[in-house]
Design an enzyme around this catalytic site. Structure first.
Site, PDB file in Angstrom:
ATOM      1  CG  ASP A   1     -30.979   7.087  -5.235  1.00 28.63           C
ATOM      2  OD1 ASP A   1     -31.901   7.360  -4.439  1.00 28.63           O
ATOM      3  OD2 ASP A   1     -30.101   6.244  -5.009  1.00 28.63           O
TER       4      ASP A   1
ATOM      5  CG  HIS B   1     -39.674   8.541  -5.333  1.00 28.63           C
ATOM      6  ND1 HIS B   1     -40.760   7.844  -5.836  1.00 28.63           N
ATOM      7  CD2 HIS B   1     -38.603   7.744  -5.549  1.00 28.63           C
ATOM      8  CE1 HIS B   1     -40.344   6.688  -6.340  1.00 28.63           C
ATOM      9  NE2 HIS B   1     -39.053   6.613  -6.173  1.00 28.63           N
TER      10      HIS B   1
END
Length: 422
Positions: free
Chosen positions: A13, A41
């Site tokens: 992340d 993503h």
């Protein structure tokens, strides 16, 4: 020819998607080399905002061919739906799927859920997408390859054997009596594989030819160092290798070392899932930053755990990745904070150290911080490092000094152009 790898140096992340989207503008190939649809993503560009789970982040570049590599595990239904979502936005994905990638079946998801429920308070924090069971099946030779879809008789024979075995596990281990049938699994496979057959290729040959033609190749990792199966916070990790060193294997291109390894690092620490996390912020402070930075899992929507910048973990993450440079993301999210903390050491049993340890030590470590003054100016429009507020510059320089790797890119917003090249 150039070969680059973009990886995460932390828990995942970190903002890899926005960096791959940026670098893919002049890339000929982008290859995902591990993982499945257990993470995502987020990319924001002229086409809108997207959350990618299986398709590489180079999909927005018209010239770029995107490859789902042999190191991936693919939920057929999820992949078909992701392709369709792009087409609905007017984007026809240019993708190839490796014939050696593995299929993630519905029974893998069931096993994932059952095991997390069995573990209870000791659960690993799985996304419950079937990733651990399918990678486990690959290891014990009970997996089905994407290329097997072209051979129905072979596929049916193997799948019958595997489903029979899975039903024995379901009943014997989890007390689930006939939770699915072979016919249901076969129907699912036929329905969701059909749209994908034109994309399945021997991608090793495609990449070998690309190298001969001097193409630019970009490898894209999922998650980050600290979720790596071998060097992460085991057992609270993913089930694949997230490291740049695995890119040739999981991507299927051998004998050509990367020219660059770009490690993506967030300007503060975050994670989704379980496991030790030394630099945890106070709740009120963390909640505020989470909302400002929109820190929720791209795949699950779970709120991310928020912490101060952990230089011990990041230095380790950068080293393990073999990074040549760093892309620092979300610096703009720290605007308005009076002070900023950087963890420089861990304290364990009255000893100070700056090496990242294994979990028995990590779980009992305390952070040791230095504090730097923050800034109030809006930096989202800044495009030169020297135009940042001095305190913002100082914060970046201090991080660079602590993690022992040059910071060459600084993200000051989620958009593709919101980037400082240093």
């Amino acid at each position: 020819m150039s070969i680059e790898v973009i990886v995460g140096a932390n828990w995942g992340d970190e903002g890899k998607g926005r960096m791959v989207d940026y670098f893919a503008q002049d890339a000929d190939f982008v290859i995902r080399y591990q993982g499945g649809n257990n993470a995502g993503h987020t990319v924001i560009n002229e086409f809108g905002e997207f959350k990618l789970h299986l398709i590489p982040s180079g999909v927005f570049s018209k010239k770029t061919i995107n490859i789902l590599g042999p190191g991936m595990v693919l939920d057929l239904q999820s992949l078909v739906e992701e392709i369709q979502s792009f087409k609905e936005h007017g984007i026809d994905p240019k993708i190839y799927i490796s014939e050696r990638a593995v299929i993630c079946f519905p029974y893998h998801r069931y096993e994932d859920i059952w095991e997390e429920e069995r573990l209870g308070k000791n659960a690993y924090g799985s996304t419950r997408r079937g990733i651990a069971p399918v990678y486990g099946d690959r290891t014990i030779k009970k997996a089905i390859l994407m290329g097997d879809l072209f051979f129905p008789e072979y596929l049916e024979t193997r799948l019958r054997q595997i489903v029979d075995w899975k039903l024995q596990i379901a009943k014997g281990v989890y007390g689930k009596d006939n939770p699915f049938t072979f016919e249901e699994i076969w129907e699912w496979t036929q329905k969701w594989s059909k749209p994908l057959l034109p994309y399945i290729k021997n991608t090793n040959e495609i990449l070998e030819q690309a190298v001969k033609e001097g193409k630019k190749i970009l490898f894209e990792a999922q998650l980050g160092t600290l979720r790596d199966l071998y060097f992460g916070i085991y057992p609270y990790t993913t089930s694949s290798c997230t490291l740049s060193a695995f890119a040739p294997i999981g991507g299927g291109l051998f004998g050509y070392p990367p020219d660059r390894v770009i490690a993506v690092v967030k300007a503060f620490s975050t994670c989704v899932g379980e496991g030790p996390f030394v630099t945890l912020m106070e709740k009120e402070e963390a909640d505020q930053l989470r909302e400002i930075a929109k820190e929720y899992g791209a795949a699950t929507g779970r709120p991310r755990t928020i912490g101060h910048f952990d230089a011990v973990a990041t230095k380790y993450g950068v080293k393990v990745q073999g990074a040549t440079e760093i892309a620092l993301t979300k610096l703009d999210s720290l605007t308005g904070r009076k002070t900023l903390k950087i963890c420089t050491h861990y304290k364990f049993e009255n000893k100070m150290f700056d090496d990242f340890p294994i979990n028995p030590i990590l779980e009992k470590s305390e952070p040791v911080y230095i504090e730097l003054p923050g800034w109030d100016e809006d930096i989202s429009k800044v495009r030169r490092f020297e135009d940042l507020p001095q305190n913002a510059q100082n914060y970046v320089i201090e991080i660079e000094k602590r993690v022992l790797c040059p910071i060459k890119y600084i993200s000051v917003g989620p958009e593709r152009e919101a980037l400082i090249l240093r």
